[in-house]
Design a protein around this motif. Structure first.
Motif, PDB file in Angstrom:
ATOM      1  N   ALA A  34     -15.684 -43.250-106.898  1.00  0.00           N
ATOM      2  CA  ALA A  34     -14.408 -43.244-106.181  1.00  0.00           C
ATOM      3  C   ALA A  34     -13.346 -44.031-106.953  1.00  0.00           C
ATOM      4  O   ALA A  34     -13.668 -44.915-107.747  1.00  0.00           O
ATOM      5  N   LYS A  35     -12.098 -43.718-106.681  1.00  0.00           N
ATOM      6  CA  LYS A  35     -10.996 -44.482-107.262  1.00  0.00           C
ATOM      7  C   LYS A  35     -10.834 -45.781-106.482  1.00  0.00           C
ATOM      8  O   LYS A  35     -11.101 -45.836-105.285  1.00  0.00           O
ATOM      9  N   GLY A  36     -10.395 -46.814-107.164  1.00  0.00           N
ATOM     10  CA  GLY A  36     -10.111 -48.071-106.497  1.00  0.00           C
ATOM     11  C   GLY A  36     -11.343 -48.934-106.314  1.00  0.00           C
ATOM     12  O   GLY A  36     -12.336 -48.792-107.016  1.00  0.00           O
ATOM     13  N   GLU A  37     -11.259 -49.825-105.328  1.00  0.00           N
ATOM     14  CA  GLU A  37     -12.307 -50.812-105.094  1.00  0.00           C
ATOM     15  C   GLU A  37     -12.993 -50.561-103.756  1.00  0.00           C
ATOM     16  O   GLU A  37     -12.340 -50.271-102.764  1.00  0.00           O
ATOM     17  N   SER A  38     -14.300 -50.674-103.755  1.00  0.00           N
ATOM     18  CA  SER A  38     -15.094 -50.507-102.539  1.00  0.00           C
ATOM     19  C   SER A  38     -15.949 -51.751-102.344  1.00  0.00           C
ATOM     20  O   SER A  38     -16.378 -52.367-103.306  1.00  0.00           O
ATOM     21  N   THR A  39     -16.205 -52.096-101.085  1.00  0.00           N
ATOM     22  CA  THR A  39     -17.078 -53.216-100.752  1.00  0.00           C
ATOM     23  C   THR A  39     -18.219 -52.708 -99.897  1.00  0.00           C
ATOM     24  O   THR A  39     -17.992 -52.037 -98.893  1.00  0.00           O
ATOM     25  N   GLU A  73     -15.627 -51.555-108.495  1.00  0.00           N
ATOM     26  CA  GLU A  73     -14.393 -50.922-108.970  1.00  0.00           C
ATOM     27  C   GLU A  73     -14.818 -49.634-109.652  1.00  0.00           C
ATOM     28  O   GLU A  73     -15.601 -49.653-110.604  1.00  0.00           O
ATOM     29  N   GLY A  74     -14.333 -48.516-109.150  1.00  0.00           N
ATOM     30  CA  GLY A  74     -14.771 -47.206-109.624  1.00  0.00           C
ATOM     31  C   GLY A  74     -14.542 -46.973-111.098  1.00  0.00           C
ATOM     32  O   GLY A  74     -13.687 -47.585-111.724  1.00  0.00           O
ATOM     33  N   ASN A  76     -13.098 -45.508-114.147  1.00  0.00           N
ATOM     34  CA  ASN A  76     -11.789 -44.887-114.337  1.00  0.00           C
ATOM     35  C   ASN A  76     -11.618 -44.225-115.689  1.00  0.00           C
ATOM     36  O   ASN A  76     -10.547 -43.767-116.023  1.00  0.00           O
TER      37      ASN A  76
END
Length: 91
Positions: A34-39, A73-74, A76
């Motif tokens: 995924a784009k962006g940041e995941s928790t 962080e995905g 990129n």
């Protein structure tokens, strides 16, 4: 031999179900793609989960671990050619 007597009573308390390893693999891989940041919280770091995290890092994901939480962080960009060691993990 022990004598145990059980009497009917109202139960109370709290239990915590162990995390699903299969779901953890899917969440980590999805977050890395995924784009962006995941928790992701509530993780249990088995050898297979650590192998998945190491493979995702080799592919370019940035993953920070603290206690049972992973911040991802995905990816990129395309990863450079690298060896990916998955141990015995099917993921």
């Amino acid at each position: 031999m022990y004598n145990v007597e059980i009497t009917p009573n109202e139960l109370c308390g709290e239990i915590i179900a162990p995390p699903s390893k299969s779901m953890a693999h899917r969440l980590l891989i999805g977050a890395a793609l995924a784009k962006g940041e995941s928790t992701i919280s509530g993780l249990s770091f088995s050898k297979d989960i650590i192998a998945t995290i190491d493979a995702l890092k080799a592919l370019g994901a940035k993953i920070h671990i603290k206690n049972d939480i992973a911040v991802i962080e995905g990816i990129n960009k395309s990863a450079e050619k690298s060896d990916i060691f998955c141990n015995e993990s099917g993921s």
